[in-house]
Design an enzyme around this catalytic site. Sequence first.
Site, PDB file in Angstrom:
ATOM      1  N   TYR A 135       0.418  -0.887  -0.071  1.00  0.00           N
ATOM      2  CA  TYR A 135      -0.153   0.067   0.198  1.00  0.00           C
ATOM      3  C   TYR A 135       1.229   1.548   0.187  1.00  0.00           C
ATOM      4  O   TYR A 135       2.063   1.296   0.262  1.00  0.00           O
ATOM      5  CB  TYR A 135      -1.069   0.208   1.375  1.00  0.00           C
ATOM      6  CG  TYR A 135      -2.171  -0.124   1.154  1.00  0.00           C
ATOM      7  CD1 TYR A 135      -3.081   0.615  -0.338  1.00  0.00           C
ATOM      8  CD2 TYR A 135      -2.739  -1.184   1.877  1.00  0.00           C
ATOM      9  CE1 TYR A 135      -4.140   0.196  -0.572  1.00  0.00           C
ATOM     10  CE2 TYR A 135      -4.614  -1.701   1.230  1.00  0.00           C
ATOM     11  CZ  TYR A 135      -5.317  -0.794   0.120  1.00  0.00           C
ATOM     12  OH  TYR A 135      -6.378  -1.299   0.098  1.00  0.00           O
ATOM     13  N   GLU A 178      -0.727   5.039  -0.176  1.00  0.00           N
ATOM     14  CA  GLU A 178      -0.895   6.329  -0.943  1.00  0.00           C
ATOM     15  C   GLU A 178      -0.024   7.091  -0.641  1.00  0.00           C
ATOM     16  O   GLU A 178       0.995   7.261   0.437  1.00  0.00           O
ATOM     17  CB  GLU A 178      -2.588   6.132   0.175  1.00  0.00           C
ATOM     18  CG  GLU A 178      -3.391   6.079  -0.587  1.00  0.00           C
ATOM     19  CD  GLU A 178      -4.549   4.548   0.356  1.00  0.00           C
ATOM     20  OE1 GLU A 178      -2.941   3.662   0.968  1.00  0.00           O
ATOM     21  OE2 GLU A 178      -5.311   4.493   0.520  1.00  0.00           O
ATOM     22  N   ARG A 235      -2.515  -2.651 -18.330  1.00  0.00           N
ATOM     23  CA  ARG A 235      -3.968  -2.174 -18.317  1.00  0.00           C
ATOM     24  C   ARG A 235      -3.515  -0.172 -16.998  1.00  0.00           C
ATOM     25  O   ARG A 235      -3.387  -1.466 -16.575  1.00  0.00           O
ATOM     26  CB  ARG A 235      -5.261  -2.530 -17.485  1.00  0.00           C
ATOM     27  CG  ARG A 235      -5.172  -3.383 -18.563  1.00  0.00           C
ATOM     28  CD  ARG A 235      -7.176  -4.444 -18.861  1.00  0.00           C
ATOM     29  NE  ARG A 235      -7.608  -3.748 -19.362  1.00  0.00           N
ATOM     30  CZ  ARG A 235      -7.756  -3.440 -20.542  1.00  0.00           C
ATOM     31  NH1 ARG A 235      -6.618  -4.886 -21.387  1.00  0.00           N
ATOM     32  NH2 ARG A 235      -8.447  -2.666 -21.372  1.00  0.00           N
ATOM     33  N   THR A 259      -3.889   5.870 -21.770  1.00  0.00           N
ATOM     34  CA  THR A 259      -4.013   5.180 -21.236  1.00  0.00           C
ATOM     35  C   THR A 259      -2.894   4.777 -21.644  1.00  0.00           C
ATOM     36  O   THR A 259      -2.213   4.403 -22.728  1.00  0.00           O
ATOM     37  CB  THR A 259      -5.380   4.004 -21.762  1.00  0.00           C
ATOM     38  OG1 THR A 259      -5.495   3.939 -22.993  1.00  0.00           O
ATOM     39  CG2 THR A 259      -6.237   4.413 -21.206  1.00  0.00           C
ATOM     40  N   ASP A 281      -6.657  14.057 -25.043  1.00  0.00           N
ATOM     41  CA  ASP A 281      -7.065  12.470 -24.682  1.00  0.00           C
ATOM     42  C   ASP A 281      -6.268  11.210 -25.287  1.00  0.00           C
ATOM     43  O   ASP A 281      -6.646  11.153 -26.627  1.00  0.00           O
ATOM     44  CB  ASP A 281      -8.366  11.694 -24.136  1.00  0.00           C
ATOM     45  CG  ASP A 281      -8.337  10.602 -23.520  1.00  0.00           C
ATOM     46  OD1 ASP A 281      -7.318   9.938 -24.015  1.00  0.00           O
ATOM     47  OD2 ASP A 281      -9.781  10.455 -23.607  1.00  0.00           O
ATOM     48  N   LYS A 337      -2.984   0.533 -24.977  1.00  0.00           N
ATOM     49  CA  LYS A 337      -3.248   0.494 -26.150  1.00  0.00           C
ATOM     50  C   LYS A 337      -2.050   0.720 -26.979  1.00  0.00           C
ATOM     51  O   LYS A 337      -0.683  -0.011 -27.026  1.00  0.00           O
ATOM     52  CB  LYS A 337      -5.108   1.699 -27.043  1.00  0.00           C
ATOM     53  CG  LYS A 337      -5.949   1.350 -25.948  1.00  0.00           C
ATOM     54  CD  LYS A 337      -6.811   2.571 -26.216  1.00  0.00           C
ATOM     55  CE  LYS A 337      -7.873   2.278 -25.489  1.00  0.00           C
ATOM     56  NZ  LYS A 337      -8.126   3.115 -24.354  1.00  0.00           N
TER      57      LYS A 337
HETATM   58  N1  DSN Z   1     -12.619   0.933 -24.528  1.00  0.00           N
HETATM   59  C1  DSN Z   1     -11.788   1.750 -25.641  1.00  0.00           C
HETATM   60  C2  DSN Z   1     -11.602   1.379 -26.764  1.00  0.00           C
HETATM   61  O1  DSN Z   1     -11.976   0.620 -27.440  1.00  0.00           O
HETATM   62  O2  DSN Z   1     -11.530   2.451 -27.865  1.00  0.00           O
HETATM   63  C3  DSN Z   1     -11.882   3.426 -25.169  1.00  0.00           C
HETATM   64  O3  DSN Z   1     -11.876   3.407 -23.541  1.00  0.00           O
END
Ligand code: DSN
Length: 416
Positions: free
Chosen positions: A53, A55, A234, A225, A199, A228
């Site tokens: 932990y 924080e 993730r 994120t 974003d 991707k």
């Molecule tokens: N779920 C994602 C996508 O497939 O673009 C976006 O968060």
Amino acid sequence: MNYPNIQAEDLAVYEIIKREEQRQKEGIELIASENYVSKAVLEAMGSVLTNKYSEGYPGKRYYGGNEIIDQAETLAINRAKELFNAEHVNVQPLSGSPANLAVYMGLLNPGDKVLGFSLDQGGHLSHGHPLNFSGKLYTIIPYFAKKETEIIDMDEVEEIALREKPKMILAGFSAYSRDLDWKRFRIIADKVGAFLFADIAHIAGLIAGKQLENPVPICDVVSTTTHKTLRGPRGAMIMCKEKFASAIDKAVFPGVQGGPHDHINAAKAIAYGEALKPEFAEYSKQVIKNARALASALQNRGYRIVSGGTDNHLMLVDLFGSKQITGKEAEKTLEHVGISINKNMIPFDPRKPMDPSGIRLGTPALTTRGAKEKDMETVADLLDSALIHRTDENNLAEIGHQVKEFSLNFPVPGIE
Ligand code: DSN
């Protein structure tokens, strides 16, 4: 990865993992937001760092025993700064929506106006869906693609911004295949005194790989994120100008989250380290080449690609317009033969989100497995054959075998 301990202790979970391994190995992954992480990233996610932990932030924690965890988080922060030329980085966001929630919380008050790309044209839930925190707490004003070109009309963005005077302009996209004019977004934001928030979840890897322009030095705040095109675990992160550092850090913790996931942050550090290597630039370049090759192979088979092509890793196919097949029908047929895609609205779609006109396809995952432009011809052939024979079970079974045979030529990291 063999998972001998899971096998010994919990056969039910072991069998689920093995079946998913088989699905990933034998299938063609065209979901634009998915990828395959390296074995090193997988190992970090399974490490004992999950036991802690922590924080707070490096050097300022609410729990003891964080000297080593601090080093892992600092390493991730420093590598992200180098990768994106960022002044300040927070690597703690657990995923994209919490990251975006923290940005809204850090910069805005409830009720403030935000200009965001229309959701049915390629925005994201957290950019203003009425059931999402963004749509419930803030006043979202949409901007659109131009009907004739299906490309964002920056003059219209400026017109709407001048009229609405938003507190923040959100340049973020989940299903948009064209280059973005970050500098024009900056000019518009400055004209109306708005924060500029990008974003870049979908395209972060292509930016890190130096194939697309980097908006981090241009914008006030950028979220992404990490799983991707960036090909990490993730999770998510927020990058911002130093003057917003304290507001963003406070919004992430204690604003939105409690304890960070330290095993994931170590995996982020590994992924950023991988993205700093020259091979990652080659990978990113190939992702775009493959996307262009796939778009053109589909166009040659009579499919209409929204906006006429792609500048990044994804494309929207107007299936209903060009082939009279709905997105839902295509998703189901393709899943049946082992090709993963998702149904998607297209700009000005006359159909509904649960059965739209389009499908969204992307090349990050197949490119990680080593596929090249010539392989996109085979992918287009398999996809086209499955859709043509969608009511013929025998033909679909044969296409399913071909999908498997093709896929087994391309190894997936971490799967024997
Ligand atoms: N779920 C994602 C996508 O497939 O673009 C976006 O968060």
